[in-house]
Design a protein around this motif. Structure first.
Motif, PDB file in Angstrom:
ATOM      1  N   LYS A   1     -22.042   0.926  -6.677  1.00  0.00           N
ATOM      2  CA  LYS A   1     -20.902   0.434  -7.445  1.00  0.00           C
ATOM      3  C   LYS A   1     -19.899   1.565  -7.686  1.00  0.00           C
ATOM      4  CE  LYS A   1     -18.700  -2.350 -10.288  1.00  0.00           C
ATOM      5  NZ  LYS A   1     -17.555  -3.023  -9.748  1.00  0.00           N
ATOM      6  N   ALA A   2     -20.391   2.743  -8.015  1.00  0.00           N
ATOM      7  CA  ALA A   2     -19.505   3.887  -8.252  1.00  0.00           C
ATOM      8  C   ALA A   2     -18.767   4.268  -6.967  1.00  0.00           C
ATOM      9  CB  ALA A   2     -20.296   5.079  -8.775  1.00  0.00           C
ATOM     10  N   ASP A   3     -19.461   4.246  -5.833  1.00  0.00           N
ATOM     11  CA  ASP A   3     -18.816   4.554  -4.550  1.00  0.00           C
ATOM     12  C   ASP A   3     -17.744   3.514  -4.218  1.00  0.00           C
ATOM     13  OD1 ASP A   3     -20.431   6.742  -4.265  1.00  0.00           O
ATOM     14  OD2 ASP A   3     -21.844   5.754  -2.887  1.00  0.00           O
TER      15      ASP A   3
ATOM     16  N   GLU B   1      -9.003   4.940  -4.430  1.00  0.00           N
ATOM     17  CA  GLU B   1      -8.333   5.714  -3.388  1.00  0.00           C
ATOM     18  C   GLU B   1      -7.392   4.836  -2.578  1.00  0.00           C
ATOM     19  OE1 GLU B   1      -7.011   8.798  -1.226  1.00  0.00           O
ATOM     20  OE2 GLU B   1      -8.336   8.947  -2.966  1.00  0.00           O
ATOM     21  N   LEU B   2      -7.838   3.640  -2.253  1.00  0.00           N
ATOM     22  CA  LEU B   2      -7.002   2.714  -1.495  1.00  0.00           C
ATOM     23  C   LEU B   2      -5.775   2.300  -2.302  1.00  0.00           C
ATOM     24  CD1 LEU B   2      -6.612   1.095   1.084  1.00  0.00           C
ATOM     25  CD2 LEU B   2      -8.016  -0.702   0.086  1.00  0.00           C
ATOM     26  N   ALA B   3      -5.965   2.018  -3.578  1.00  0.00           N
ATOM     27  CA  ALA B   3      -4.841   1.654  -4.438  1.00  0.00           C
ATOM     28  C   ALA B   3      -3.847   2.807  -4.547  1.00  0.00           C
ATOM     29  CB  ALA B   3      -5.345   1.251  -5.815  1.00  0.00           C
TER      30      ALA B   3
ATOM     31  N   ILE C   1      -1.887   2.996  -1.235  1.00  0.00           N
ATOM     32  CA  ILE C   1      -0.895   1.916  -1.143  1.00  0.00           C
ATOM     33  C   ILE C   1       0.298   2.221  -2.037  1.00  0.00           C
ATOM     34  CG2 ILE C   1      -0.484  -0.504  -1.723  1.00  0.00           C
ATOM     35  CD1 ILE C   1      -3.349  -1.060  -0.733  1.00  0.00           C
ATOM     36  N   GLN C   2       0.036   2.688  -3.254  1.00  0.00           N
ATOM     37  CA  GLN C   2       1.120   3.027  -4.173  1.00  0.00           C
ATOM     38  C   GLN C   2       1.986   4.147  -3.599  1.00  0.00           C
ATOM     39  OE1 GLN C   2       2.064   1.451  -6.809  1.00  0.00           O
ATOM     40  NE2 GLN C   2       3.713   2.859  -7.268  1.00  0.00           N
ATOM     41  N   GLN C   3       1.366   5.144  -2.987  1.00  0.00           N
ATOM     42  CA  GLN C   3       2.110   6.250  -2.399  1.00  0.00           C
ATOM     43  C   GLN C   3       2.993   5.754  -1.249  1.00  0.00           C
ATOM     44  OE1 GLN C   3      -0.359   9.370  -0.908  1.00  0.00           O
ATOM     45  NE2 GLN C   3       1.354  10.747  -0.499  1.00  0.00           N
ATOM     46  N   GLU C   4       2.456   4.871  -0.409  1.00  0.00           N
ATOM     47  CA  GLU C   4       3.241   4.320   0.699  1.00  0.00           C
ATOM     48  C   GLU C   4       4.428   3.522   0.180  1.00  0.00           C
ATOM     49  OE1 GLU C   4       0.582   2.067   3.117  1.00  0.00           O
ATOM     50  OE2 GLU C   4      -0.414   3.840   3.924  1.00  0.00           O
TER      51      GLU C   4
END
Length: 81
Positions: free
Chosen positions: A27-29, A36-38, A41-44
C-alpha cells in the motif's frame, strides 16, 4: 490462553503479522507511485501552461489519447523509410 497465538486467525500469530506488514508495504509503495505520477502530471501541465502563455504552440495531441498514437507514428515513419 497461550494456545490462541497458534490459531490461524489470531492477530498475534507471526504469519498473520507478516501478511499485514507486507500488505502495508504494498500500500505504501502504491501510494508513493500515485503521488509521483500526480506530481509528474502537474509538472507537465505547468510546462504546457507556460508554453501557452509564452506563445509557443505545442503539437501534442489530446492528453487522453496521446499514448495511442505514439507507437503508430513510429510505425508510419519506418514504413515510409
Amino acid at each position: 490462553l497461550a494456545f490462541l497465538s497458534k490459531k490461524s486467525w489470531h492477530v498475534k500469530n507471526i504469519s498473520n503479522q507478516k501478511k499485514v506488514w507486507e500488505a502495508e508495504q504494498r500500500k505504501a509503495d502504491e501510494d508513493a507511485k500515485t503521488k509521483e505520477l500526480a506530481k509528474q502530471i502537474q509538472q507537465e501541465r505547468e510546462e504546457e501552461e507556460l508554453e501557452r502563455l509564452a506563445g509557443r504552440a505545442t503539437n501534442r495531441l489530446d492528453r487522453g489519447i496521446d499514448w495511442m498514437y505514439q507507437h503508430q507514428a513510429k510505425v508510419e515513419e519506418q514504413v515510409q523509410q
